[in-house]
Motif scaffolding. Structure first.
Motif: not given
Length: 910
Positions: A320, A324-325, A327-328, A331-332, A352-353, A355-356, A359
């Motif tokens: 990572d 980005i991971l 950050n995910k 924010s979850t 989880f993975f 939407d980007d 990811l």
């Protein structure tokens, strides 16, 4: 251990904000470097560099602002994890057997005809957290010291029983007697950790949520206190508290974090099982409980270790590079993570993975099953071991480990992560088969289809059972175990109580001061003096105990690093690392936790302490009554002083300080021996007998509660024919009536005894009534004795019938009996059914208020003149006097006019 200055800074993480820049050119170079890092390597790289700089600044003792929360990843980097010294394969087999037996025990307890249930989801989530502790950290008591003190999460008790079964500490019959303590005696197992019900097994009662964390903090502090005072070597003892993330909502859970940080209690570790669920739903569905707790603990000065993800996440986090991971993960919200725990790998891939694209690329080579098994850190033995080892190694601060788990882990899709899982007790045949397969246990289908599911034991000679025994042998014995090694104390003779028995002469003193004088003499005793632990919530001067400051001193591990403002006074405030007095600030909950820890030291460390907790009476059984039940459950001993007692005695303070009911609340606690003494010589006998019963031969698991007052009175010397038995059993005659045609009996307690004596004189002089005055030192003990007599008579009709003590005592006392106290009438009414003849009570029912003592007592009709009216009223009912006398008495004493009462004795805090 860290030095005092390192452990207790005046300012934590402070930064000067108005200091001039002495080198603007150098400052600009640093700023330019940061800008370049952002421009050339990106914000994530620049952020990483800043975090490393902050870390290095702290290492160099450079003050920087504290980070209140960190990324939603493990605190301990993979590269920093220590070597795992255990055999993980064997430990997994042990844990699988433990998981199975815990669940089966609860399921069997729910069978038809029994239906007592239990909880299995909490242990299912925390099983690995416990197993690593059992195998590698929890010290037993076989080395002769107190070992470690472990506060087990209450709902996890089935797992502790299941492990004890594998070690032959409990039998299959005992597991089948879970929650059937009487019907399956002596095999019955208590629902939760309960020393009173299982005194050789459990040490600390914890299921009243919030009291476990509070008790653990003060246990760790008591360990340090005992070592500082040379009473016991507790240097090897570590306190572990296993808690739930939902439990942290209880104010007691977080309310005393600061004292643990302030005193540098690095002998304390909290392990918070963050399964993200309360009993019936998410803890923070829209938020992140681990982040919230991290901020609270860091802010309080604790070392925080987050254990969020298991080793399967390490490769993903390693790649990572752009954050980005992370950050995910940051924010979850928790509610979504709970959903992921119940969904498929495909769902997680998409939601989880998915939407980007960055990811999604990370997991493109992973199967849905591999994604599904991206696990939580609280289930990974190596990660847990690393966290525990770091906690034990950390110095100068207490540590909290925030470990993420899944509630109901391994129990199958019907249990894992479900909101209802806490209340689910019964596993279906399909649930059992899936559970067995998940745990790889050799249990045939037919054993699951016919009758109750079986327990599983791999055999006493099996590799895994021998491994368990070896690990516990290496750590000093089996846990949990409660052992009482303390010997009876050599108690003082009558000389120690001589002062109190002489009375107060011409000096008026309150019963609070009478007790303090007894305590002061006892603390001088060469045998037991050092074992007394005075405890007060910031009120020592109010109770007249500032006289102890110069000699006993106030315990503070840092000593006194300032000049006391009253240093020129004889009774100056003095703190010392070896001080005897616990001055805990304005915290009745904290003081009661100290009381419990000190009162159980005879078992925890084999060294008896004699706690004496003195507090404003209203703030004892009313405010911290749950902790007094905890004290009873933990078999703690000691003296509890409800000072400034009574509904009308603490003048001026008003409703919230007017205690007219704590004696009634005390009567509900079976371990509490409660007294309401009037005179110093009564106190002397009560204290002496309390020491004998709690610390002498054949000691009892009880504690003493004395209500004492702040109204100065003259204390008579002990009469030559003092009825000591009556004092201790609850009733003795203090002043026989001398003249009068009619007879009556006045029963009074505490501060009401002088009113009764005054009423006795008025009745004799003005109404021709001879009244005896009795001191009811304990309405509660009189009732307890009577109830026991009735119980015996009910079950033994063929034997000689017992007569309650109060009945025996008053059998020949002529005339009506009128009881009076500064309590609500329910207190003396406890004995009504066993008092021979006519019985009436006067009391302070209703809310208290601020006024003079005289006005308040006239309002409640409990003053001397109201007692006179009460006696005349009962005599009129019996036809002994004319009813017209009652109106005469009301008019003569102006009993309907509160303002007409004499104001009474003023002042007198102690």
């Amino acid at each position: 251990m860290a030095s005092g200055s390192d452990r207790n800074p005046i300012i934590i993480g402070g930064l000067p904000s108005q200091v001039p820049d002495f080198d603007p050119e150098e400052t600009q170079e640093w700023l330019d470097s940061l800008d370049a890092a952002v421009d050339e390597r990106g914000r994530e790289r620049a952020r990483y560099l800043m975090l490393r700089l902050i870390e290095r600044a702290r290492e160099k003792r450079v003050a920087v602002p504290e980070m209140r929360s960190t990324d939603y990843v493990n605190t301990i980097a993979t590269k920093d994890e220590p070597f795992f010294p255990g055999n993980e394969e064997i430990e997994r087999k042990v844990l699988n057997a433990t998981r199975w037996n815990a669940a089966v025990m609860v399921s069997r307890a729910q069978r038809p005809g029994i239906g007592v249930g239990g909880h299995i989801a909490t242990f299912a989530s925390s099983a690995s957290l416990y197993d690593v502790g059992f195998n590698h950290f929890f010290r037993g008591k076989d080395e002769g010291d107190g070992g470690d003190q472990i506060f087990f999460q209450g709902h996890a008790s089935p797992g502790v029983y299941a492990r004890a079964y594998l070690l032959d500490r409990l039998s299959e019959n005992q597991l089948d007697a879970f929650r059937q303590e009487k019907s399956k005696a002596p095999n019955g197992l208590s629902s939760y950790p309960h020393p009173r019900l299982m005194p050789d097994f459990w040490e600390f009662p914890t299921v009243s949520m919030g009291l476990g964390p509070l008790g653990a903090i003060y246990q760790a502090r008591m360990n340090r206190y005992m070592e500082a005072r040379g009473i016991a070597d507790t240097s090897k003892s570590h306190v572990w508290a296993y808690l739930g993330d939902g439990e942290m909502d209880e104010p007691e859970s977080l309310g005393q974090l600061s004292i643990a940080a302030r005193e540098g209690l690095d002998n304390l570790t909290f392990v918070v099982n963050c399964n993200l669920q309360r009993l019936d739903g998410p803890v923070r569905g829209n938020g992140k409980i681990m982040q919230e707790l991290e901020s609270q603990f860091r802010g309080a000065g604790w070392n925080v270790i987050k254990l969020v993800w298991d080793r399967s996440w390490d490769p993903l986090l390693a790649q990572d590079r752009d954050g980005i991971l992370v950050n995910k993960l940051n924010s979850t919200p928790d509610g979504q993570f709970q959903t992921y725990a119940t969904e498929t790998g495909a769902y997680i891939r998409d939601h989880f993975f998915g939407d980007d694209h960055r990811l999604r690329a990370m997991v493109e080579n992973m199967t849905d099953d591999q994604i599904l098994h991206l696990g939580r850190g609280g289930h990974d033995h190596k990660k847990i071991y690393a966290a525990y080892a770091a906690a034990k190694a950390h110095k100068g601060q207490p540590t909290v480990i925030l470990a993420q788990t899944v509630k109901g882990w391994t129990l199958g899709p019907n249990f894992e992560g479900r909101n209802a899982t806490h209340q689910m007790k019964k596993l279906t045949v399909e649930d059992l088969k899936g559970f067995r397969d998940r745990l790889h246990l050799p249990i045939p289908d037919k054993d699951l289809e016919d009758g109750a599911p079986p327990y599983y034991h791999p055999g006493r000679d099996s590799e895994e059972i021998q491994y368990m025994h070896d690990r516990r042998k290496g750590l000093g014995g089996y846990v949990p175990t409660r052992v009482v090694r303390a010997k009876p104390l050599q108690l003082p003779d009558d000389k120690a109580y001589a002062g109190a028995k002489k009375g107060s002469g011409q000096q008026k003193i309150a019963t609070t001061m009478a007790f303090v004088r007894v305590l002061k003499d006892l603390m001088r005793d060469k045998e037991i003096g050092k074992r007394f632990v005075p405890i007060a919530p910031d009120e020592y001067r109010t109770f007249g105990m500032d006289a102890f400051f110069p000699s006993a001193k106030i315990y503070n591990p840092l000593g006194q690093q300032y000049e006391s403002v009253d240093r020129e006074l004889l009774l100056a405030y003095k703190e010392s690392p070896t001080g005897q007095m616990l001055h805990d600030g304005i915290t009745e909950a904290g003081c009661t936790a100290s009381l419990i820890a000190a009162g159980s030291a005879y078992a925890t460390h084999g060294e008896p302490l004699i706690p004496v907790y003195v507090f404003y009476s209203m703030f004892g059984f009313q405010r911290t009554g749950d902790q007094f039940w905890q004290m009873a459950d933990q078999l703690s001993r000691g003296f509890v002083l409800g000072a400034t007692a009574g509904r009308t005695t603490l003048t001026g303070e008003g409703l919230q300080h007017a205690d007219g009911h704590s004696q009634l609340l005390a009567s509900t606690n079976p371990a509490c021996v409660a007294y309401d003494p009037a005179y110093g010589y009564e106190i002397a006998h009560i204290v002496k007998d309390g020491l004998r019963r709690m610390y002498g031969e054949n000691s009892e698991d009880i504690f003493y509660y004395l209500t004492v007052y702040n109204e100065p009175i003259l204390h008579p010397a002990e009469p030559a024919d003092a009825d000591v038995e009556g004092i201790l059993k609850g009733l003795h005659r203090v002043k026989p009536g001398e003249k009068g045609e009619h007879t009556a009996q006045i029963l009074a307690s505490g501060v009401a005894v002088p009113w009764a004596v005054e009423a006795q004189q008025i009745l004799a002089d003005e109404w021709n009534v001879k009244a005896d005055v009795w001191s009811a030192t304990s309405w509660n003990e009189l009732r307890r004795d009577a109830v026991e007599a009735e119980e015996h008579n009910l079950l033994h009709p063929e034997e000689e019938q017992r007569v309650p003590y109060v009945t025996q005592k008053l059998q020949g006392a002529e005339g009506p009996k009128v009881a009076v106290s500064d309590w609500m009438r329910s207190v003396p009414d406890q004995i009504a059914r066993w008092v021979p003849g006519t019985y009436q009570s006067l009391g302070a029912d209703g809310f208290g208020f601020a006024d003079t003592r005289g006005a308040a007592r006239r309002f409640f009709h409990i003053d001397a003149q109201s007692i006179v009216l009460g006696v005349l009223t009962e005599l009129a009912k019996e036809g002994k006097v004319d009813r017209s006398l009652l109106k005469q008495a009301i008019d003569r004493y102006q009993l309907l006019d509160v303002a007409a009462a004499d104001a009474g004795e003023a002042g007198g805090d102690a």
